[in-house]
Design a protein around this motif. Structure first.
Motif, mmCIF file in Angstrom:
data_model
loop_
_atom_site.group_PDB
_atom_site.id
_atom_site.type_symbol
_atom_site.label_atom_id
_atom_site.label_comp_id
_atom_site.label_asym_id
_atom_site.label_seq_id
_atom_site.Cartn_x
_atom_site.Cartn_y
_atom_site.Cartn_z
ATOM 1 N N UNK A 153 13.720 -3.196 -1.251
ATOM 2 C CA UNK A 153 13.312 -2.311 -0.156
ATOM 3 C C UNK A 153 14.119 -1.027 -0.240
ATOM 4 N N UNK A 154 13.532 0.046 0.308
ATOM 5 C CA UNK A 154 14.146 1.368 0.300
ATOM 6 C C UNK A 154 14.519 1.772 1.725
ATOM 7 N N UNK A 172 5.988 7.554 3.911
ATOM 8 C CA UNK A 172 6.843 6.382 3.718
ATOM 9 C C UNK A 172 8.299 6.839 3.630
ATOM 10 N N UNK A 173 9.147 6.232 4.430
ATOM 11 C CA UNK A 173 10.557 6.608 4.495
ATOM 12 C C UNK A 173 10.898 7.528 5.644
ATOM 13 N N UNK A 220 0.816 -1.193 0.000
ATOM 14 C CA UNK A 220 0.000 0.000 0.000
ATOM 15 C C UNK A 220 0.857 1.253 0.000
ATOM 16 N N UNK A 221 0.288 2.323 -0.557
ATOM 17 C CA UNK A 221 0.916 3.647 -0.535
ATOM 18 C C UNK A 221 -0.153 4.653 -0.940
ATOM 19 N N UNK A 234 7.552 -10.066 -9.231
ATOM 20 C CA UNK A 234 7.716 -10.700 -7.929
ATOM 21 C C UNK A 234 7.345 -9.779 -6.771
ATOM 22 N N UNK A 235 7.558 -8.473 -6.929
ATOM 23 C CA UNK A 235 7.324 -7.574 -5.800
ATOM 24 C C UNK A 235 7.298 -6.140 -6.288
ATOM 25 N N UNK A 236 6.664 -5.288 -5.491
ATOM 26 C CA UNK A 236 6.703 -3.851 -5.707
ATOM 27 C C UNK A 236 7.168 -3.171 -4.432
ATOM 28 N N UNK A 237 8.014 -2.162 -4.561
ATOM 29 C CA UNK A 237 8.543 -1.454 -3.390
ATOM 30 C C UNK A 237 8.366 0.040 -3.603
ATOM 31 N N UNK A 238 7.740 0.731 -2.613
ATOM 32 C CA UNK A 238 7.445 2.153 -2.712
ATOM 33 C C UNK A 238 8.507 2.975 -1.976
#
Length: 746
Positions: free
Chosen positions: A443-444, A675-676, A334-335, A386-390
């Motif tokens: 990941x961030x 986020x972050x 989510x974002x 495979x994945x999403x990273x915000x």
């Protein structure tokens, strides 16, 4: 030429997908045997001696066995393997095609199985085993058992039949036992290790058959540790004491016991158990209560939306949320994509073996979603994601998206910049990111504290990557100088502060589906297999990390897919849950829980906490669903194939009397969901806590609100928030046991 014309033919694509994983491992073995000079051709920053050191971890025997286990992923015949077949078709149309293909496969396998006892015309043992395996994976368990029984008897019975046939019959009977009992007669204790009470099977027939077959296999192959373990499980579900049963040597450190309340919470669907996939626990309708979205890996299963009531119970509102037509989901997160104050959802499809259409779902603020993928520019290409990273990599206040893709050679992972007008633009090459292949998660986190977020990428077969952000304009590969290339066969990864020293560390789990290696480590019968060992990289503050795995209590081998972290006992130290996700049906080992005890050290509390579930653990979420001040644990259970289905588990936390503070951050100059952002809390005794706003692990997305466990402290002396925009905000003398919303100063 059109896009469709340029796609590889379906048969060629299937063949390529079947081979990619095995070829990657065999290539690694070749490197270990003296060909490290090939690596610089693929990655110029990698020196030959480093590649040699990295790949010598793979022993040839283990690599061959790993390649054999990859066969369990073969869903190619069950789905659309050519991306061109996805274009112009709705998810519902694709679902009908999948079901038709599965029915054709079932009939073909049945035709082979029916000839099992037909004398000279009977198929050979391998053909029959494969036909029975197809039937089993499609859910035709009884037909598969009948065919395998006939084949075993025709070849002299379990004592003389080929090992593969006897083992296949044992695994099929064991899965039949799970389906009839743990699924069909479900209770909170079902499949919860150690197996006792209501975990004892009501229908004992299939488990009895499996037990007798594993006893035969042990007589024939007494050195096989998995046979010994699975025989012990069969004895336990039959309520029998087995003094020779292997017992895990760890996992019993003191911890409050959690209780699975999924049925009482309204999350139980008796006629529709789910295959393994991601989950999100967060507030989507703006009422302050945590809601739940559950995925299922199979392309004929819809997303499920459960509205939280705030008292630990949920009501399903999938239809009202507009999600009933969203079929299949590998991962979810989510974002607030459009900075309108509500959380949107990115759905990743495809995964290990087939391409899928990713979806961006925009939220109207009331928990109703619409598909905005095409208008956002994210509908193409259709790949094995495979994945999403915000993460807001350029610091413009709009959250950006990195998408991990798996299959070479035509696909690559991609970075999309949020342009602030509802659209995204791919910038992968322009910011200097290489065409990463076999990416399993990302990941961030600002590991070097220079004010911009950096990117860590976990790779399924090979070295991982750390890319340092150079002011939002370029990324520089610093993997080797930072010392974070391992582990191999990586899967979940995240940034967090494991030792509360104010610097972001890196956790990276492995996906190592060799049951013998995992059991040897679980039972403390052998040191951990280095290649299957997860890694804890501890940030030294000088751009480098040290491998702190040994001595941390995390020197374990786990077939990790779902994983996450949170503070279950509110003592101010983060705990880690590892879900076992091997697609191998007989890979039945407990999901694991590790309690943080300080200074990047952990102790295992799996069995004392009562969370050692034997079903495959995928979406792992930490969140206070009953709003009593402590964090509960949600695990989306289920495997990768149609027969390996289960219900989610919601482990309610009774609490340990510690204090807490919950923070919801709202950005103004920063992205709206913050986020972050990083939070530093100083307690009256001088102890500091450090947290980063993120959804946690890659499969299960925990709430973006922060839960700070304070232990015995009744207040926070000083709280500092470092917003992604660079703004710093300080508050002092905050009372404990409160829920606060902090808005970024303009």
């Amino acid at each position: 030429m059109s896009t469709e014309d340029s796609s590889p033919p379906r048969r060629l694509r299937i063949r390529r997908l079947r081979c990619c994983g095995a070829l990657a491992l065999l290539g690694a073995v070749a490197l270990a045997w003296g060909y490290p000079l090939l690596i610089p051709l693929l990655n110029p920053s990698t020196h030959p001696w480093r590649a040699k050191k990295l790949f010598t971890e793979i022993a040839p025997r283990r690599a061959w066995r790993f390649a054999g286990y990859l066969d369990e992923f073969l869903l190619y015949d069950l789905v659309e393997a050519d991306p061109a077949e996805h274009r112009g078709r709705s998810l519902a149309e694709l679902r009908e095609r999948v079901l038709a293909r599965q029915e054709a496969l079932r009939r073909k396998a049945l035709a082979v199985a029916e000839r099992a006892g037909s004398g000279d015309d009977a198929p050979d043992a391998e053909a029959l085993r494969r036909a029975a395996r197809t039937l089993l994976r499609l859910g035709a368990i009884d037909e598969a058992r009948t065919a395998l029984r006939a084949a075993v008897e025709a070849r002299g019975g379990p004592e003389r039949a080929p090992r593969a046939l006897v083992q296949a019959l044992a695994e099929t009977s064991l899965r039949a036992a799970e389906t009839r009992n743990c699924v069909g007669h479900h209770s909170p204790e079902s499949c919860l290790y150690p197996l006792r009470g209501r975990a004892v099977h009501v229908e004992p027939g299939p488990a009895n058959e499996a037990l007798s077959l594993y006893e035969v296999l042990l007589r024939r192959f007494p050195q096989e540790r998995p046979y010994r373990w699975l025989r012990a499980l069969c004895a336990q579900v039959l309520g029998r004491a087995d003094p020779a049963s292997p017992v895990p040597a760890r996992g019993r450190a003191p911890f409050v016991r959690l209780e699975d309340v999924a049925q009482a919470a309204g999350l139980f669907r008796p006629t529709a158990p789910r295959a393994g996939a991601g989950a999100i626990l967060d507030d989507f309708d703006g009422d302050g209560h945590l809601d739940l979205i559950l995925g299922s890996y199979l392309p004929d299963d819809p997303l499920l939306y459960y509205r939280g009531r705030g008292d630990g119970t949920f009501e399903e509102r999938s239809e009202e949320a507009g999600l009933a037509g969203e079929l299949g989901a590998f991962r979810l997160n989510q974002a607030d994509v459009d900075n309108d104050g509500d959380l949107d959802v990115f759905v990743v499809r495809g995964g290990w073996v087939f391409p899928g259409r990713n979806t961006l779902l925009l939220n109207d603020g009331h928990g109703r979603f619409r598909d905005a993928t095409a208008e956002a520019g994210l509908a193409e290409p259709i790949e094995q994601s495979m994945a999403g990273a915000w993460g807001d990599y350029d610091g413009d206040g709009w959250i950006d998206l990195f998408v991990c893709n798996l299959a070479p050679p035509f696909e690559r992972s991609r970075l999309y910049r949020n342009q602030g007008d509802g659209t995204f633009a791919e910038v992968t090459e322009s910011v200097g990111l290489p065409p990463l292949l076999l990416c399993s998660s990302a990941c961030w986190g600002d590991y070097d504290d220079d004010g911009d977020v950096d990117l860590y990428v976990s790779v399924a077969f090979g070295q991982n990557y750390l890319f340092r952000n150079e002011g939002g304009e370029r990324f520089l590969d610093v993997t080797w100088e930072a010392g974070v290339a391992r582990p191999l066969t990586s899967f979940p990864a995240w940034f967090f502060d494991a030792d509360d020293d104010g610097r972001l560390d890196i956790f990276c789990g492995t996906f190592w589906p060799l049951l013998d290696d995992e059991l040897a480590n679980l039972l403390s019968e052998a040191p951990p297999a280095e290649v299957g060992l997860l890694r804890l990289h501890r940030n030294q503050g000088n751009g480098r990390f040290v491998d702190a795995t040994h001595g941390s209590g995390l020197d374990v081998v786990v077939s990790t897919m779902g994983a996450g972290f949170g503070d279950l006992d509110s003592d101010g130290r983060l705990d880690i849950h590892l879900g076992t996700g091997s697609p191998y049906l007989a890979h039945l080992v407990p999901n694991r829980l590790f309690r943080g005890v300080g200074a990047a050290r952990f102790e295992e509390v799996t069995f004392s906490a009562g969370v050692g579930h034997l079903q495959k653990g995928h979406g792992t979420c930490f969140g206070d669903v009953d709003e009593d001040g402590d964090v509960d644990l949600l695990v989306n259970l289920g495997g990768a194939v149609p027969v390996d289905r289960f219900q989610p588990a919601l482990f309610r936390n009774p609490g340990q009397g510690n204090h807490w503070l919950e923070l919801r951050l709202e950005g103004t100059r920063s992205n709206r969901a913050a986020i972050g952002a990083r939070v530093f809390a100083t307690l009256p005794d001088g102890r500091r806590l450090h947290r980063q706003v993120s959804s946690g692990g890659p499969f299960g997305a925990s709430p973006l609100r922060l839960h700070l466990g304070l232990g015995s402290a009744e207040r926070v002396a000083r709280l500092e928030v470092r917003w992604p925009s660079g703004t710093r905000q300080v508050l002092e003398d905050l009372p404990a046991d409160r829920r606060l919303t902090l808005r970024e100063p303009r």
